[in-house]
Each structure stands twice: as C-alpha cells, then as structure tokens.
Design a protein around this motif. Structure first.
Motif, PDB file in Angstrom:
ATOM      1  N   VAL A 124      38.627  10.067  -9.217  1.00 45.49           N
ATOM      2  CA  VAL A 124      38.522   9.310  -7.964  1.00 45.49           C
ATOM      3  C   VAL A 124      39.280   7.992  -8.139  1.00 45.49           C
ATOM      4  CG1 VAL A 124      36.302  10.355  -7.353  1.00 45.49           C
ATOM      5  CG2 VAL A 124      36.345   8.221  -8.669  1.00 45.49           C
ATOM      6  N   ARG A 125      39.485   7.295  -7.033  1.00 44.81           N
ATOM      7  CA  ARG A 125      40.241   6.041  -7.085  1.00 44.81           C
ATOM      8  C   ARG A 125      39.362   4.850  -7.469  1.00 44.81           C
ATOM      9  NH1 ARG A 125      45.358   6.008  -5.047  1.00 44.81           N
ATOM     10  NH2 ARG A 125      46.046   7.892  -3.959  1.00 44.81           N
ATOM     11  N   ALA A 142      33.638   4.887  -9.699  1.00 46.95           N
ATOM     12  CA  ALA A 142      33.446   6.096 -10.501  1.00 46.95           C
ATOM     13  C   ALA A 142      32.259   5.948 -11.432  1.00 46.95           C
ATOM     14  CB  ALA A 142      34.711   6.374 -11.318  1.00 46.95           C
ATOM     15  N   SER A 175      37.624   7.270 -12.961  1.00 47.91           N
ATOM     16  CA  SER A 175      38.780   6.542 -12.433  1.00 47.91           C
ATOM     17  C   SER A 175      39.514   5.870 -13.586  1.00 47.91           C
ATOM     18  CB  SER A 175      38.360   5.503 -11.385  1.00 47.91           C
ATOM     19  OG  SER A 175      37.535   4.510 -11.962  1.00 47.91           O
ATOM     20  N   ARG A 194      35.695  14.945 -11.999  1.00 48.45           N
ATOM     21  CA  ARG A 194      36.625  14.822 -10.882  1.00 48.45           C
ATOM     22  C   ARG A 194      37.191  13.406 -10.905  1.00 48.45           C
ATOM     23  NH1 ARG A 194      34.259  12.392  -6.193  1.00 48.45           N
ATOM     24  NH2 ARG A 194      32.046  11.901  -6.540  1.00 48.45           N
ATOM     25  N   SER A 228      32.352  11.633 -11.910  1.00 48.01           N
ATOM     26  CA  SER A 228      33.566  11.012 -11.368  1.00 48.01           C
ATOM     27  C   SER A 228      34.187  10.062 -12.387  1.00 48.01           C
ATOM     28  CB  SER A 228      33.257  10.277 -10.063  1.00 48.01           C
ATOM     29  OG  SER A 228      32.301   9.261 -10.264  1.00 48.01           O
TER      30      SER A 228
END
Length: 245
Positions: free
Chosen positions: A31-32, A35, A7, A29, A5
C-alpha cells in the motif's frame, strides 16, 4: 487470511522487497501509506526519524546513526545471511555443540562493494549472538574500504573470529568443539540457491538437506508468523560503528 499491509519509504526499498512480497500474495499486500509495516532504508542518514508514527518497521541494511532508534514500535532488521532458512534450522544443534570453553567459531564474509562491509559485520554479529548470547568483540585489523578482522568471546568462553573482505559475495561459518565440527557455506544473501551445511564427527561427514529460499523471503515469512522483532539492533550497530569508524 487477511494479508499484512506493507509500504516503502522510497524506490530503493521497494525495488529490494516488493518482488519478494509478490511471491507471498496471501501474506502481504503493498500500500502507499498507513501500512501495518513500514520498510525504511537504513543507509539514509537520519533513518530512525522516518519511523515516527509507524506501527512496525523493517529496516533494510541498517547502519549506525546519530538519531536514537524508535521506541514503542516493533522493529525488524534485514540482516542478510542471518535470516537464511538453512542457518535458522541449524542454530539449535550448533548451540548444543558449543557447550565448552574449548569451542571456536570462525566466520568469513565477502561483499561485492566496500560500502557493504558494515552489512557483513552486522549479520556476523547477529549470527554470533544467536549462538553465544552476549558477545564482546574487539577489532584486530581494520583496513577501511577493504576489510576487517574482529575477535571476541562468548559467555561460555568460546572463541570468536569474524572477518570481512571485498569480493564475490558469500559467507562461511565454521564451528569446532571437542565432539564435532560444523561448516556452513552460504551464497549471496539475495539468492535462493541453498546454503551448504555439513557436520563432522567421529562417525564421518553428515550433510543437511538443501533449503531453496532466499534469506529475505524467509525473513518476511517469519514476520508474518508473528516472529518477535529485534531487541539488540542498537547494541550491534554500536559495535559496527566502533569497528568500522
């Protein structure tokens, strides 16, 4: 495979890195928050403080800052040309060719805006360090906003010359030693157009195969493959600050 993840600290870093991550959907991926890796803008004053609490940090365009670099966190840096796959593949053979004090390394980087001269010098220092280990450099000529010339030596005595200017983006690096000479010509570091590489020795000219991948994409692939983070960013940023103060 579970994607890592990522951000971003704002829209600038997202615009620069999200398209690259989208080309590696099995690896990352976005994410907001919370991460595995936080991407921060190194051109923002006080950027080290924004790394607090992060598990790993990628610094985009790192710049010298009065705040200390974060500790206890895996730290990566987007250093442009230094992450190019052609360069990474060539480093071991270049190291072998620079086994003499009679060796010379010369690099010229061109950036499209004066504000990017710091980026150019940082990537040159990282590349020189990968060949020579610790390097000591001193500025020869610095024209603020227009360019610089820096010289130095590696531990083996190899002579180093780094220069930067404003113009169409790209980087060249040439090494010369008693047994062979190498020349690398890189396009703008956000381009997937391959770098050109050639080796010259007593038998003639030998060219390397093209590698169609941008340095930034290669950087992210390396991070996913558990590449170690940087341990010399503080030293290199201090050199950038001293040269371009």
């Amino acid at each position: 495979m579970t994607p890592v993840s990522v951000s971003f600290d704002g829209p600038v870093t997202a615009a620069r890195h999200a398209p690259v991550l989208a080309s590696l959907p099995d690896h990352f991926r976005v994410v907001r928050s919370d991460a595995d890796i936080l991407v921060v803008d190194g051109t923002v004053p006080g950027w080290p403080s924004s790394c607090t609490g992060a598990r790993a940090v990628l610094v985009d365009r790192p710049r010298p800052d009065d705040d200390d670099l974060p500790r206890g966190v895996e730290l990566y840096a987007d250093t442009g040309f230094a992450d190019a796959p052609t360069w990474a593949a060539a480093v071991p053979r270049l190291q072998d060719s620079l086994d003499s004090a009679a060796s010379l390394i010369e690099s010229i980087v061109a950036v499209s805006h004066p504000d990017e001269l710091a980026d150019g010098l940082l990537t040159q220092l990282v590349m020189a360090r990968s060949l020579l280990g610790n390097v000591a450099v001193e500025p020869v000529t610095v024209a603020l906003g227009r360019g610089y010339v820096v010289t130095g030596k590696g531990a083996s005595g190899a002579i180093l010359s780094l220069s930067g200017t404003v113009g169409p983006a790209g980087l060249t690096l040439t090494t010369a030693s008693p047994k062979e000479r190498w020349h690398i010509d890189m396009p703008a570091h956000d381009s997937a157009r391959p770098a050109g590489i050639a080796r010259f020795d007593a038998t003639g000219t030998h060219t390397g195969r093209p590698r169609f991948e941008s340095p930034r994409r290669a950087l992210w692939r390396g991070i996913h493959a558990a590449r170690p983070g940087t341990t010399t960013l503080s030293t290199d940023l201090a050199t950038v600050a001293r040269v371009l103060r």
